[in-house]
Design an enzyme around this catalytic site. Structure first.
Site, PDB file in Angstrom:
ATOM      1  N   ASP A   1    -101.950  31.153  53.233  1.00  0.00           N
ATOM      2  CA  ASP A   1    -101.940  31.059  54.682  1.00  0.00           C
ATOM      3  C   ASP A   1    -102.395  32.408  55.226  1.00  0.00           C
ATOM      4  OD1 ASP A   1    -101.568  30.115  57.239  1.00  0.00           O
ATOM      5  OD2 ASP A   1     -99.583  29.297  56.834  1.00  0.00           O
TER       6      ASP A   1
ATOM      7  N   GLU B   1     -95.079  23.453  72.636  1.00  0.00           N
ATOM      8  CA  GLU B   1     -94.625  23.351  71.255  1.00  0.00           C
ATOM      9  C   GLU B   1     -95.850  23.516  70.356  1.00  0.00           C
ATOM     10  OE1 GLU B   1     -93.017  19.511  70.288  1.00  0.00           O
ATOM     11  OE2 GLU B   1     -94.562  18.417  71.355  1.00  0.00           O
TER      12      GLU B   1
END
Length: 889
Positions: A277, A632
């Site tokens: 990542d 969100e």
């Protein structure tokens, strides 16, 4: 990973060591999985190529931006490509529903078709990159960092919308479908290499993910967090995998012996490559303090099996990122053999996906015209329709012909909400619910009442609202290249005074990705005017640009500096007159972190008065409420009531939306609630007061049309909830507690507002008694379950047939678990047999110490339209496994 990562910086770790801070799990012997002839040939070609590279050339290839090697004819390559629910690139691509909505379809074959369409567009973007000479830019590779198969264990997680929900079985089967669709029929020669993420035990909180140490029991690892990843590798044959930010039981996920050695390359026999990542390798030393310094940090990752490092500093062209590997090599922390092993995997992948030509592996380029086709747009609408979940219906739906509708709520005419996160700002013209209803019914029957200012505001200004300086549709865009002395680093650039290209663009967008004459570093100046379609009050904000819109009277909407990615919008309230032209001049630099754009929202300053007037003549009131992925999402600088850092602190709707619903209810007209959101919300009030509730998620570019067709009955809804809808977070364990006790339908002991698997239809279905057929040797070796499903109603519809197991009462077994599903279409009165073939793994559960087995004892199997004992039509039967048998990890 994030689309525009924060560039974490800091000093060298002072109190850490290179060695593990926890026990090292012995690596299991790898299964004997011989490479195919194609894979072996690609490996040999890759090894021969790597042998010709200098050490400097080798190290440069370890990062996500792999530079060209002209002397060997190797083009640049960027491993950073996104296509979670649509390809991301410099041209408009097809935007499908957010993955949580894809999961709600419970339709793995259709999801495979969606992934295949996205794969086609990813390949076409690669062709575009070759045509324009922009290989090496994000979004041009023939791999993709998708799907996200983390378990949505807690509704507070902002990125849960990217997943396929809370159930390991549903996530695994949908993940495999996506991978197979993306990679194509031959995983040895993938169309596009799929990269399931984030491996593993990763699902919030967002603000602590770079330093969190997640403790997961052996049971929860095997039972919940690893099954989807195992299926992605063993069944789906994914060619890549992305390791996560967090630590797992003390070790960084990108340096984990347990994950990368014991499970991935050991028990599962993985032969592909591992990508980190973005900045997860940096985190090993900088935030986890697991290694003494950056050189030791890259050594931890490389030794554990990370082949490719995504580093956020590549976004700004920061030089010398390979110096850490050079230092690790000179200090003896790594050997050239470690580098060569990683590079052989990477170059083998580039040969097999067709990026590098080699023998019969060469591919025919996919034309750029294959992007955003009519077929793909139709597929986006079909999957959006299948994703809709009818949660409640008192008979008001479908709407009767002639029904007069009043639309209310902040999302009624919204378009940004459709896209969700990890989506391109460029897609087919988005269809809001207001626009969708006006397409499927007489427009005069639809009245829209604007909402007041809200935290969900900020839709892209449509193309139709711009005119060029000479009065034509669009904006004039002048492209200026940076002067040669500017280089490619983060230093401030100066630009040529003469435009290298002048075009008419549809909007405040850059088309530099399609212009070969425009350099890597450039700026764009847009000029023209903004024209409002209706007189009224608008909230306007500029993103990723500098400049201003002139409103007259010495007033303007201005941006002094370019906004950053994910920064909250700075909205200004202005009054605009229909048809009047408001001059604008905006500019942006290619090195900026924000996406250039102009957003707005028409609002009312007298909401209660306007609502009362708008409802007066309505037969039905439709309230469109919910959230947006700007609230969100992934590690965002958002902190407002109910939201923090991308996560949620409450399941409640924003207070102004609750007040709107209550006022609409007091008007006495039937109320239909449409919810648009990426996670479970508190629907207790709506369940008690609304006549109907439709869960629409973030439904993609055609979502408004899909919702409209469902409301009027053109489409019969059949989606099911892939997550449990709770009433309040107080019913759940602490967010940062990764134990599964008390979480998801499998281990939650309370009563949900709406259960996992719930969804209604405009017709009804019945089920015949189950017929069970154990495999030879007994049910512990497998079981066939057959029923007949019949449409007992008066209209055609889909039924999502679901199979659940109850296990012998032993420690570690879930309350109940999904082990099969099938979406079937039935005409009125039509019947179809449905058979589930359950394997030993389907029948298995996990002991407290993490052993997977089929346990001896009595089981109950239930087949129906939802979980048993939830009101869904269901048939059940019992069977017995005579002996206990262990299964491999």
């Amino acid at each position: 990973m994030r689309a525009y990562p924060i560039l974490w910086r800091g000093g060298v770790a002072l109190a850490a060591i290179l060695a593990s801070t926890g026990p090292i799990v012995a690596q299991a012997p790898a299964p004997t999985i011989a490479p195919t002839a194609v894979e072996a040939d690609a490996d040999r070609a890759a090894a021969a190529l790597v042998a010709r590279l200098t050490i400097d050339e080798k190290i440069a290839q370890l990062l996500n931006v792999a530079p060209a090697i002209p002397r060997l004819g190797i083009p640049a390559y960027n491993w950073w490509t996104e296509s979670l629910h649509g390809a991301l690139g410099p041209v408009p691509t097809t935007n499908f529903p957010e993955p949580i909505g894809l999961a709600a379809s419970f339709d793995a074959p259709l999801l495979k078709s969606v992934a295949a369409a996205i794969s086609t567009e990813v390949r076409a973007l690669h062709t575009l990159g070759r045509t324009t000479g922009r290989l090496g830019k994000i979004g041009t590779g023939l791999d993709t960092w998708s799907p996200n198969i983390n378990i949505f264990r807690d509704p507070r997680w902002g990125r849960g919308q990217e997943t396929y929900g809370e159930d390991p079985y549903l996530t695994a089967t949908l993940g495999v479908a996506f991978i197979e669709g993306m990679q194509g029929p031959n995983p040895a020669l993938p169309d596009v290499i799929a990269t399931p993420k984030h491996f593993a035990v990763h699902s919030g909180p967002e603000p602590t993910r770079h330093s969190a140490n997640v403790i997961a029991s052996p049971h929860d690892l095997e039972d919940t967090y690893l099954p989807a990843f195992r299926a992605a590798i063993v069944e789906g044959k994914a060619g890549s995998i992305m390791c996560a930010y967090n630590r797992v039981d003390g070790q960084p996920a990108c340096g984990s012996d347990l994950l990368l050695k014991d499970h991935l390359r050991g028990a599962w026999g993985f032969r592909g490559y591992v990508v980190s990542d973005c900045d997860a390798v940096v985190d090993i030393s900088e935030h986890h303090k697991y290694a003494a310094d950056p050189a030791a940090g890259v050594a931890v990752a490389l030794k554990a099996g990370v082949d490719n490092e995504c580093n956020g500093a590549t976004l700004s062209g920061t030089p010398n990122l390979g110096a850490r590997y050079q230092e690790a090599l000179s200090r003896g922390l790594i050997a050239q053999a470690d580098i060569d092993r990683a590079l052989v995997r990477l170059f083998s992948a580039r040969y097999r996906n067709g990026d590098l030509a080699h023998g019969t592996m060469a591919r025919t380029p996919t034309p750029v015209a294959a992007i955003d086709t009519a077929e793909h747009r139709a597929l986006a609408q079909r999957i959006a329709a299948e994703s809709l979940v009818l949660l409640k219906n008192d008979g008001i739906l479908p709407l009767k012909p002639g029904t007069r509708i009043t639309l209310i709520g902040p999302l009624a005419d919204a378009t940004r909400v459709l896209r969700g996160n990890y989506s391109s700002s460029q897609s087919a013209p988005p269809i809001s619910i207001d626009a969708g209803l006006r397409q499927v019914m007489p427009p005069e029957q639809v009245t829209l009442v604007p909402f007041t200012a809200s935290i969900t505001d900020g839709d892209p200004v449509p193309d139709t609202a711009f005119v060029t300086p000479d009065g034509q549709p669009g904006l004039r865009a002048d492209y200026f290249n940076a002067r040669a002395s500017a280089g490619n680093g983060p230093a401030k650039a100066t630009y040529d005074t003469k435009a290298i290209a002048t075009r008419t663009e549809r909007n405040v967008r850059s088309e530099a990705g399609q212009l070969s004459t425009v350099g890597e570093r450039h700026k764009i100046v847009w000029t023209g005017a903004l024209v409002a379609p209706e007189t009224g009050t608008y909230r306007i904000a500029l993103t990723g640009v500098t400049g201003a819109i002139t409103l007259g009277g010495n007033r303007s909407v201005a941006a002094a500096t370019a906004s950053r990615w994910a920064e909250p919008l700075h909205l200004s309230d202005v009054d605009l007159v229909k048809g009047e032209r408001y001059p604008l001049r905006l500019e942006a630099e290619s090195s900026g972190s924000g996406i250039p754009g102009l957003v707005w929202k028409r609002i009312t300053r007298t909401p209660e008065r306007d609502l009362a007037a708008g409802i007066a003549d309505a037969d039905v009131v439709i309230a469109v409420v919910g959230l947006t992925s700007d609230l969100e999402g992934e590690e965002m600088p958002v902190k407002v009531d109910g939201f923090a850092g991308g996560d949620r602190t409450s399941l409640a709707l924003p207070a102004d939306q609750v007040a709107l619903l209550e006022q609409a209810k007091r008007a006495g007209k039937p109320l239909i609630v449409i919810a648009m959101n990426g996670s479970a919300i508190d629907l207790r009030w709506a369940k008690a007061n609304a006549a109907a509730i439709v869960e629409a998620w973030y439904p993609g570019q055609s979502g408004g049309r899909a919702v409209a067709e469902t409301l009027v009955g053109t489409t019969n809804p059949a989606g099911r909830l892939p997550v449990t809808f709770y009433g309040d977070v107080a019913a759940l364990p602490a967010f940062d507690d990764y134990a599964m006790t008390g979480r998801t339908y499998r281990y939650y002991a309370g009563t949900p507002v709406y259960p996992f698997g719930h969804g209604l239809s405009y017709t009804t279905f019945g089920y015949a008694p189950l017929r069970l057929a154990p495999a030879p040797g007994g049910a512990e070796h497998g079981l066939s379950v057959t029923t007949i499903v019949r449409n007992t109603g008066k209209r055609s519809g889909d039924e999502v047939v679901q199979l659940y197991l109850n296990f012998p009462d032993q420690p570690g077994t879930p309350r109940i678990a999904l082990r099969g599903y099938r979406r079937v279409t039935l005409a009125p009165g039509e019947s179809k047999p449905v058979t589930f073939a359950l394997s030993p793994r389907d029948l298995s559960s996990v002991t407290p110490d993490g052993a997977r087995q089929v346990s001896a004892g009595r089981y109950r199997v239930s087949v129906g339209g939802g979980q048993p004992d939830t009101g869904a039509p269901t048939r059940s039967a019992d069977f017995t496994a005579a002996s206990t048998s262990a299964l491999p990890r």
